[in-house]
Scaffold this active site. Structure first.
Site, mmCIF file in Angstrom:
data_model
loop_
_atom_site.group_PDB
_atom_site.id
_atom_site.type_symbol
_atom_site.label_atom_id
_atom_site.label_comp_id
_atom_site.label_asym_id
_atom_site.label_seq_id
_atom_site.Cartn_x
_atom_site.Cartn_y
_atom_site.Cartn_z
ATOM 1 N N CYS A 2 37.954 52.231 46.464
ATOM 2 C CA CYS A 2 36.917 52.787 45.602
ATOM 3 C C CYS A 2 37.598 53.265 44.336
ATOM 4 O O CYS A 2 38.817 53.267 44.242
ATOM 5 C CB CYS A 2 36.249 53.990 46.259
ATOM 6 N N ARG A 27 37.153 48.105 41.244
ATOM 7 C CA ARG A 27 37.621 48.633 42.535
ATOM 8 C C ARG A 27 36.488 48.738 43.556
ATOM 9 O O ARG A 27 36.735 49.036 44.724
ATOM 10 C CB ARG A 27 38.251 50.012 42.353
ATOM 11 N N TRP A 74 33.258 51.236 47.299
ATOM 12 C CA TRP A 74 33.406 49.956 47.995
ATOM 13 C C TRP A 74 33.426 50.359 49.457
ATOM 14 O O TRP A 74 34.430 50.873 49.952
ATOM 15 C CB TRP A 74 34.689 49.274 47.569
ATOM 16 N N ASN A 98 38.872 58.153 47.858
ATOM 17 C CA ASN A 98 39.227 56.729 47.985
ATOM 18 C C ASN A 98 40.260 56.648 49.102
ATOM 19 O O ASN A 98 41.289 57.308 49.017
ATOM 20 C CB ASN A 98 39.805 56.232 46.650
ATOM 21 N N GLY A 99 39.966 55.869 50.123
ATOM 22 C CA GLY A 99 40.924 55.742 51.223
ATOM 23 C C GLY A 99 40.203 55.670 52.552
ATOM 24 O O GLY A 99 38.990 55.428 52.600
ATOM 25 N N GLU A 483 46.029 25.563 53.073
ATOM 26 C CA GLU A 483 45.689 26.625 52.118
ATOM 27 C C GLU A 483 46.537 26.507 50.849
ATOM 28 O O GLU A 483 46.036 26.709 49.744
ATOM 29 C CB GLU A 483 45.871 27.989 52.803
ATOM 30 N N LYS A 487 44.817 26.027 47.223
ATOM 31 C CA LYS A 487 45.060 26.943 46.091
ATOM 32 C C LYS A 487 45.457 26.147 44.853
ATOM 33 O O LYS A 487 44.966 26.400 43.759
ATOM 34 C CB LYS A 487 46.172 27.953 46.408
ATOM 35 N N GLU A 490 42.485 24.206 43.448
ATOM 36 C CA GLU A 490 41.445 25.060 42.881
ATOM 37 C C GLU A 490 41.757 25.514 41.464
ATOM 38 O O GLU A 490 40.889 25.521 40.603
ATOM 39 C CB GLU A 490 41.278 26.326 43.740
ATOM 40 N N HIS A 506 51.528 8.899 59.505
ATOM 41 C CA HIS A 506 50.331 8.068 59.684
ATOM 42 C C HIS A 506 49.562 7.893 58.380
ATOM 43 O O HIS A 506 48.362 7.637 58.400
ATOM 44 C CB HIS A 506 49.423 8.685 60.747
ATOM 45 N N LYS A 605 32.674 32.247 43.096
ATOM 46 C CA LYS A 605 33.242 33.179 44.073
ATOM 47 C C LYS A 605 32.389 33.207 45.338
ATOM 48 O O LYS A 605 32.896 33.272 46.440
ATOM 49 C CB LYS A 605 33.329 34.569 43.439
HETATM 50 C C1 G6P Z 1 34.025 29.692 47.689
HETATM 51 C C2 G6P Z 1 35.231 30.426 47.144
HETATM 52 C C3 G6P Z 1 36.397 30.343 48.119
HETATM 53 C C4 G6P Z 1 35.971 30.839 49.477
HETATM 54 C C5 G6P Z 1 34.724 30.105 50.002
HETATM 55 C C6 G6P Z 1 34.175 30.767 51.236
HETATM 56 O O1 G6P Z 1 34.290 28.320 47.698
HETATM 57 O O2 G6P Z 1 35.614 29.902 45.896
HETATM 58 O O3 G6P Z 1 37.490 31.124 47.653
HETATM 59 O O4 G6P Z 1 37.013 30.658 50.396
HETATM 60 O O5 G6P Z 1 33.695 30.157 49.011
HETATM 61 O O6 G6P Z 1 33.723 32.029 50.874
HETATM 62 P P1 G6P Z 1 33.520 33.243 51.867
HETATM 63 O O7 G6P Z 1 33.005 34.362 50.991
HETATM 64 O O8 G6P Z 1 32.500 32.823 52.882
HETATM 65 O O9 G6P Z 1 34.832 33.565 52.481
#
Ligand code: G6P
Length: 610
Positions: A2, A27, A74, A98-99, A483, A487, A490, A506, A605
């Site tokens: 937060c 935050r 948050w 916050n914590g 992953e 990354k 993306e 393969h 996002k």
């Molecule tokens: C979008 C984001 C990814 C995320 C995916 C799943 O594609 O760009 O970064 O992994 O959604 O999102 P979630 O909120 O369900 O983890």
């Protein structure tokens, strides 16, 4: 995570507090509130939603007074709601925090038995009541805050105002950040430097275990035990933009470096190191549910799906339960055989991804128990689930998920250990060993981030023009290879493939030549020797090998062009460490290419379409 701010000075405090909160909104932003002392009494205004809702509320009911505290929330304990929003009031005090207070449950019980009326679900309100209790015993605000904090375990940055002391703010910190700002005839506090920058460049960074009393003219710092502290005053020369990102160039880089903290917060209060176990509290699953679970489904999209894939290794080996991993969109494209006896774990950073939400609903309709692992409290998936386990990574702003991924891994590992112990698959000794390994994890992650940053940046610079990159991993590090490739795709728009090391022969082996960097994950685990064979196969085809390996592995050094080392860790823990250089690699390639790292093209996002 937060944001908190405090002001004592000559000006009207409310606009200064709201301005500070706006700079801290990164935050957290599910609710906000102010408490302002007008010299006689404290008035509180709180509102659910973004800061503009609080502004509207303050516009409708102005808060005069030149001492005040403000909070943007948050949620970690208790859903976003007005009653759970800060400040929390008990008797004559108002508190922002916050914590995470780890022992809030026993403290709540004791206070309620003593007649305290606790109205919210938060851990913060408990602190307010503890301070009120101390005040009633006759101490001043400073002594009362000290007395209250002596009973508290966990992480906190707090700011407190008392009706009887209209000219003093008391603040304290342990494990959560708190910065003091020094002005002329006015003083400030805030979770982070950005909140203070428009008003002063002179700051004191409070250390753990310190309290401070702020008046208009003075700032006095002391330890929790009461010893006075001479603190260093620093002058900050950041621009406001830099400050918002805590000096990092992008949110993504900041979030990569926040991971040790995110892991600490996600494990906080859930690891019982004294008994070498995982506590059932806040896992979304209780002991009574354990015997009914016959099978586990892990359902997710994107990066969360990679966490789910690692989760399958945890669940199969630590609990002995048959476990499937499902892409949420595909689960719904089939007629899955799910029913009572199945535990469906829906994993989603945002808690809002439509495919995951719909898959979880389908599973629930079919009679499964649904457990949500999410980072946003009160979001759609945990709301519909039977149980909820929150990762506590704090808001993730960069579109490419980093800190939420490792926090999800931590949540899955905790769940698997919890279930494994209760199903008798894990001995008390093995459970205690895993708990200790988890407790060490954040330090190891910090070491890897600091120790590999420069090397990985150099590698990224050298390979910035590569058109294809291959990532290979086996076992728990196969999802990490996926992953790493995701990354890179993306944010840098470079073609990358993640492959199970054993599958390389393969197909993808045909791609390898001297223009293709091959990132091979070969930490010391059960898969290391087999993966070394695959590394050699790639090397023999002229691939440029970047190995991610456990330190002092001579064989890896001999066979690879470059080696990024991670410290020795149990097999279960290696993904938390191997993923860090891959995140940094993607980040630096993208940064050298000059792409929009935090908001890459075509991505969002939170994806709320099917
Ligand atoms: C979008 C984001 C990814 C995320 C995916 C799943 O594609 O760009 O970064 O992994 O959604 O999102 P979630 O909120 O369900 O983890």
């Amino acid at each position: 995570m937060c944001g908190i701010v405090g002001y004592v000075g000559k000006e009207d405090s409310a606009p200064i507090l709201i301005d500070g909160l706006r700079r801290l909104e990164y935050r957290g932003y599910d609710s906000a509130g102010l408490a302002v002392h007008d010299g006689e009494r404290i008035q509180v205004v709180r509102a659910v939603g973004k800061l503009r809702e609080l502004e509207k509320a303050v516009g409708a009911a102005p808060l005069p007074g030149s001492l005040g505290i403000g909070h943007t929330r948050w949620a970690t304990h208790g859903r976003p709601s007005e009653i759970n929003a800060h400040p929390h009031v008990a008797g004559k005090v108002a508190v922002i925090h916050n914590g995470i207070i780890e022992n809030h449950m026993p403290l709540r019980e004791r206070l309620e038995k003593g007649g305290s009326e606790i109205v919210s679900d938060t851990d913060t309100e408990i602190v307010a009541h503890l301070i009120d209790e101390q005040l009633r015993k006759g101490g001043d605000l400073l002594a009362s805050v000290r007395g209250a904090l002596a009973q508290v375990e966990g992480a906190y940055a707090i700011a407190v105002t008392s009706q009887d002391e209209p000219d003093r703010l008391v603040v304290a910190k342990s494990a959560s950040p708190l910065v003091l700002g020094l002005g002329e005839g006015e003083n400030f506090c805030g979770s982070d430097i950005p909140a203070l920058l428009p008003y002063t460049k002179r700051v004191i960074v409070l250390e753990d275990g310190q309290l401070a009393v702020l008046t208009r003219e003075t700032v006095e710092i002391s330890t929790l035990e009461g010893a006075p502290v001479e603190a260093e005053v620093r002058t900050i020369d950041w621009s406001p933009m830099m400050a918002e990102k805590a000096g990092y160039k992008h949110f993504m880089l900041k979030e990569i470096f926040e991971q040790p903290r995110a892991i600490e917060d996600t494990l906080r209060g859930r690891l019982d190191r004294e008994h070498g176990d995982i506590t059932g509290a806040e896992l979304g699953l209780a002991d009574e549910h354990v015997p009914g679970i016959e099978r586990v489904y892990l359902v997710a999209c994107g990066t969360s799906h990679h966490a789910a894939m690692a989760g399958r290794y945890y669940f199969e080996s630590l609990t002995g339960l048959p476990t499937s991993v499902e892409l949420a969109s595909e689960l719904r494209a089939r007629d899955p055989v799910i029913g009572p006896g199945d535990l469906v774990i829906a994993i989603s950073q945002s808690g809002e991804t439509l495919d995951t939400l719909m898959a979880a609903k389908l599973a629930k309709e079919k009679g499964a128990r649904v457990l949500a692992i999410a980072n946003v409290m009160g979001s759609a998936i945990p709301r519909m689930a039977d149980g909820e386990l929150y990762t506590r990574a704090g808001p993730e702003i960069g579109v490419a998920s980093t800190k939420c991924f490792t926090a999800q891994l931590a949540a899955l590992l905790m769940l698997a250990v919890y279930l494994g112990r209760r199903r008798g698959r894990l001995s008390p000794e093995r459970t205690a060993e895993l708990v200790e390994a988890m407790a060490r994890l954040s330090h190891q992650m910090r070491d890897v981030l600091q120790g590999t940053r420069q090397l990985v940046m150099n590698l990224a610079r050298r390979h910035v023009d590569a058109r294809d990159v291959l990532f290979l991993g086996r076992g728990l590090n196969f999802p990490i290879a996926l992953e790493g490739a995701l990354k890179l795709k993306e944010i840098s728009y470079v073609h990358a493939e993640g492959y199970a090391s054993g599958e390389m022969k393969h197909g993808p082996i045909a791609l390898i030549d001297s223009a293709v960097p091959v990132v091979v994950l070969v930490p010391q685990d059960e898969c290391r020797d087999k993966s070394m064979g695959n590394l050699q196969e790639a090397k023999a085809r002229g691939g440029r090998i970047i190995a991610i390996a456990t330190e002092s592995d001579d064989e890896v050094h001999q066979l690879s062009d470059d080696v990024v080392e991670i410290p020795a860790a149990g097999s279960e823990l290696t993904p938390f460490l191997t993923v860090l250089p891959l995140q940094l690699y993607a980040y630096y390639v993208a940064d050298f290419k000059g792409t929009d790292v935090d908001q890459p093209r075509n991505l969002a996002k939170t994806v709320t379409v099917e």
